[in-house]
Design a protein around this motif. Structure first.
Motif, PDB file in Angstrom:
ATOM      1  N   LEU A  44       8.274  21.503  -0.039  1.00 48.20           N
ATOM      2  CA  LEU A  44       6.745  22.152   0.812  1.00 48.20           C
ATOM      3  C   LEU A  44       6.368  20.703   1.827  1.00 48.20           C
ATOM      4  CD1 LEU A  44       5.281  23.499  -2.462  1.00 48.20           C
ATOM      5  CD2 LEU A  44       5.508  24.141  -0.257  1.00 48.20           C
ATOM      6  N   VAL A  45       6.264  20.277   1.669  1.00 47.73           N
ATOM      7  CA  VAL A  45       5.181  19.185   2.846  1.00 47.73           C
ATOM      8  C   VAL A  45       5.919  19.190   4.613  1.00 47.73           C
ATOM      9  CG1 VAL A  45       5.562  16.490   3.395  1.00 47.73           C
ATOM     10  CG2 VAL A  45       4.713  17.260   1.284  1.00 47.73           C
ATOM     11  N   ILE A  46       7.459  19.154   4.144  1.00 49.67           N
ATOM     12  CA  ILE A  46       8.007  19.040   5.183  1.00 49.67           C
ATOM     13  C   ILE A  46       7.345  20.787   5.922  1.00 49.67           C
ATOM     14  CG2 ILE A  46      10.041  20.028   6.641  1.00 49.67           C
ATOM     15  CD1 ILE A  46      11.526  18.337   4.591  1.00 49.67           C
ATOM     16  N   VAL A  47       7.663  21.956   5.147  1.00 51.47           N
ATOM     17  CA  VAL A  47       7.042  23.334   5.638  1.00 51.47           C
ATOM     18  C   VAL A  47       5.597  23.494   5.490  1.00 51.47           C
ATOM     19  CG1 VAL A  47       6.499  25.265   4.862  1.00 51.47           C
ATOM     20  CG2 VAL A  47       8.765  24.365   4.076  1.00 51.47           C
ATOM     21  N   GLY A  48       4.934  22.505   4.759  1.00 55.76           N
ATOM     22  CA  GLY A  48       3.600  21.958   5.243  1.00 55.76           C
ATOM     23  C   GLY A  48       3.647  21.648   6.852  1.00 55.76           C
ATOM     24  N   ALA A  49       3.992  20.532   6.754  1.00 55.98           N
ATOM     25  CA  ALA A  49       3.771  20.119   8.301  1.00 55.98           C
ATOM     26  C   ALA A  49       4.452  21.194   9.467  1.00 55.98           C
ATOM     27  CB  ALA A  49       4.774  18.851   8.760  1.00 55.98           C
ATOM     28  N   PHE A  50       4.501  21.970   9.674  1.00 54.65           N
ATOM     29  CA  PHE A  50       4.982  22.726  10.381  1.00 54.65           C
ATOM     30  C   PHE A  50       4.850  24.594  10.365  1.00 54.65           C
ATOM     31  CE2 PHE A  50       8.613  19.530  10.665  1.00 54.65           C
ATOM     32  CZ  PHE A  50       8.202  18.770  11.698  1.00 54.65           C
ATOM     33  N   ILE A 104      -2.407  24.722   2.620  1.00 53.21           N
ATOM     34  CA  ILE A 104      -1.773  24.964   1.505  1.00 53.21           C
ATOM     35  C   ILE A 104      -0.257  24.046   1.057  1.00 53.21           C
ATOM     36  CG2 ILE A 104      -1.415  27.199   1.143  1.00 53.21           C
ATOM     37  CD1 ILE A 104      -3.373  25.567  -0.848  1.00 53.21           C
ATOM     38  N   ASN A 105       0.429  23.963   1.926  1.00 58.39           N
ATOM     39  CA  ASN A 105       1.655  24.117   2.068  1.00 58.39           C
ATOM     40  C   ASN A 105       2.240  22.359   1.701  1.00 58.39           C
ATOM     41  OD1 ASN A 105       3.511  26.323   0.967  1.00 58.39           O
ATOM     42  ND2 ASN A 105       3.359  26.495   3.537  1.00 58.39           N
ATOM     43  N   LEU A 106       1.050  22.082   2.727  1.00 58.39           N
ATOM     44  CA  LEU A 106       1.297  20.232   2.935  1.00 58.39           C
ATOM     45  C   LEU A 106       0.188  19.759   1.259  1.00 58.39           C
ATOM     46  CD1 LEU A 106       1.711  18.129   4.318  1.00 58.39           C
ATOM     47  CD2 LEU A 106      -0.563  18.689   5.831  1.00 58.39           C
ATOM     48  N   TRP A 107      -0.905  20.375   1.189  1.00 55.87           N
ATOM     49  CA  TRP A 107      -1.585  19.853   0.742  1.00 55.87           C
ATOM     50  C   TRP A 107      -0.823  19.820  -0.775  1.00 55.87           C
ATOM     51  CZ3 TRP A 107      -4.630  16.663   1.427  1.00 55.87           C
ATOM     52  CH2 TRP A 107      -5.309  16.094   2.332  1.00 55.87           C
ATOM     53  N   THR A 108      -0.454  20.827  -1.834  1.00 58.58           N
ATOM     54  CA  THR A 108       0.311  21.032  -2.696  1.00 58.58           C
ATOM     55  C   THR A 108       1.818  20.368  -2.917  1.00 58.58           C
ATOM     56  OG1 THR A 108      -0.369  23.478  -2.651  1.00 58.58           O
ATOM     57  CG2 THR A 108       1.553  22.814  -3.919  1.00 58.58           C
ATOM     58  N   GLY A 109       2.942  20.302  -1.583  1.00 55.72           N
ATOM     59  CA  GLY A 109       3.272  19.895  -1.332  1.00 55.72           C
ATOM     60  C   GLY A 109       3.209  17.922  -1.560  1.00 55.72           C
ATOM     61  N   LEU A 110       1.874  17.387  -1.422  1.00 54.57           N
ATOM     62  CA  LEU A 110       2.060  16.229  -1.216  1.00 54.57           C
ATOM     63  C   LEU A 110       1.729  15.426  -3.093  1.00 54.57           C
ATOM     64  CD1 LEU A 110      -0.507  15.431   1.278  1.00 54.57           C
ATOM     65  CD2 LEU A 110       1.597  14.454   0.672  1.00 54.57           C
ATOM     66  N   GLY A 111       0.811  17.013  -3.210  1.00 61.53           N
ATOM     67  CA  GLY A 111       0.512  16.531  -4.781  1.00 61.53           C
ATOM     68  C   GLY A 111       1.893  16.315  -5.806  1.00 61.53           C
ATOM     69  N   MET A 112       2.644  17.622  -5.412  1.00 57.94           N
ATOM     70  CA  MET A 112       3.851  17.634  -6.516  1.00 57.94           C
ATOM     71  C   MET A 112       4.817  16.338  -6.251  1.00 57.94           C
ATOM     72  SD  MET A 112       4.720  21.347  -5.429  1.00 57.94           S
ATOM     73  CE  MET A 112       6.310  21.255  -7.141  1.00 57.94           C
ATOM     74  N   VAL A 154       9.262  15.736  -7.392  1.00 56.39           N
ATOM     75  CA  VAL A 154       9.883  14.974  -5.660  1.00 56.39           C
ATOM     76  C   VAL A 154      10.464  16.156  -4.620  1.00 56.39           C
ATOM     77  CG1 VAL A 154      11.221  13.624  -4.554  1.00 56.39           C
ATOM     78  CG2 VAL A 154       9.739  12.508  -7.011  1.00 56.39           C
ATOM     79  N   VAL A 155      11.692  16.574  -5.034  1.00 56.29           N
ATOM     80  CA  VAL A 155      12.769  18.050  -4.186  1.00 56.29           C
ATOM     81  C   VAL A 155      11.459  19.149  -3.910  1.00 56.29           C
ATOM     82  CG1 VAL A 155      14.129  19.137  -4.463  1.00 56.29           C
ATOM     83  CG2 VAL A 155      13.875  17.158  -5.543  1.00 56.29           C
ATOM     84  N   TYR A 156      10.664  19.730  -4.888  1.00 60.75           N
ATOM     85  CA  TYR A 156      10.141  20.940  -4.468  1.00 60.75           C
ATOM     86  C   TYR A 156       8.668  20.178  -3.377  1.00 60.75           C
ATOM     87  CZ  TYR A 156      12.426  23.950  -7.317  1.00 60.75           C
ATOM     88  OH  TYR A 156      14.128  24.618  -7.616  1.00 60.75           O
ATOM     89  N   GLY A 157       8.553  19.072  -3.575  1.00 63.93           N
ATOM     90  CA  GLY A 157       7.286  18.468  -2.839  1.00 63.93           C
ATOM     91  C   GLY A 157       7.623  18.159  -1.861  1.00 63.93           C
TER      92      GLY A 157
END
Length: 131
Positions: free
Chosen positions: A66-72, A86-94, A60-63
């Motif tokens: 990654l979602v925050i990084v991927g959004a920007f 890729i950061n957004l999708w990987t973050g959502l998966g995590m 959850v923490v790493y996800g």
């Protein structure tokens, strides 16, 4: 205390330093209370150190990171990943996997084995129907 509840090294059995009737061995009631208290502590510890909680929390923490990084992500970063965020999708998966582990831990908490289950395991676990 009855003869059947005495320790082999207790009074009447030649044990050293056990002259009186009260030689520090708890009676059955005190022993049962102590066992119940230890079982409660064991159950709390097993829930506290459930590996699903640790794994779920880390995902959850790493996800979230990654979602925050991927959004920007900048356009150049997205282009490097062949136009996939890729950061957004990987973050959502995590994040989804971490939430799954946490939900699993909440819906099916671990319980330490009972004294009967432990005794059965120590005997080998083979009952009459085993062979």
């Amino acid at each position: 205390m009855s003869e059947s509840n005495r320790r082999p090294d207790g009074p009447g059995h030649g044990g050293p330093g056990h002259g009186g009737p009260d030689h520090g061995v708890p009676d059955t009631g005190e022993l049962a209370q102590t066992v119940e208290e230890l079982e409660r502590k064991s159950a709390t510890a097993s829930r506290l150190f459930d590996v699903r909680r640790l794994i779920g929390g880390l995902f959850v923490v790493y996800g979230v990171i990654l979602v925050i990084v991927g959004a920007f992500d900048s356009g150049a970063e997205i282009a490097k990943a062949e136009d996939v965020r890729i950061n957004l999708w990987t973050g959502l998966g995590m994040l989804a996997l971490g939430l799954f582990f946490l939900a699993w831990q909440l819906l099916r908490p671990m319980h330490p084995p009972s004294a009967e289950e432990l005794a059965e395991a120590m005997r080998g676990g083979d009952g009459p129907e085993g062979h």
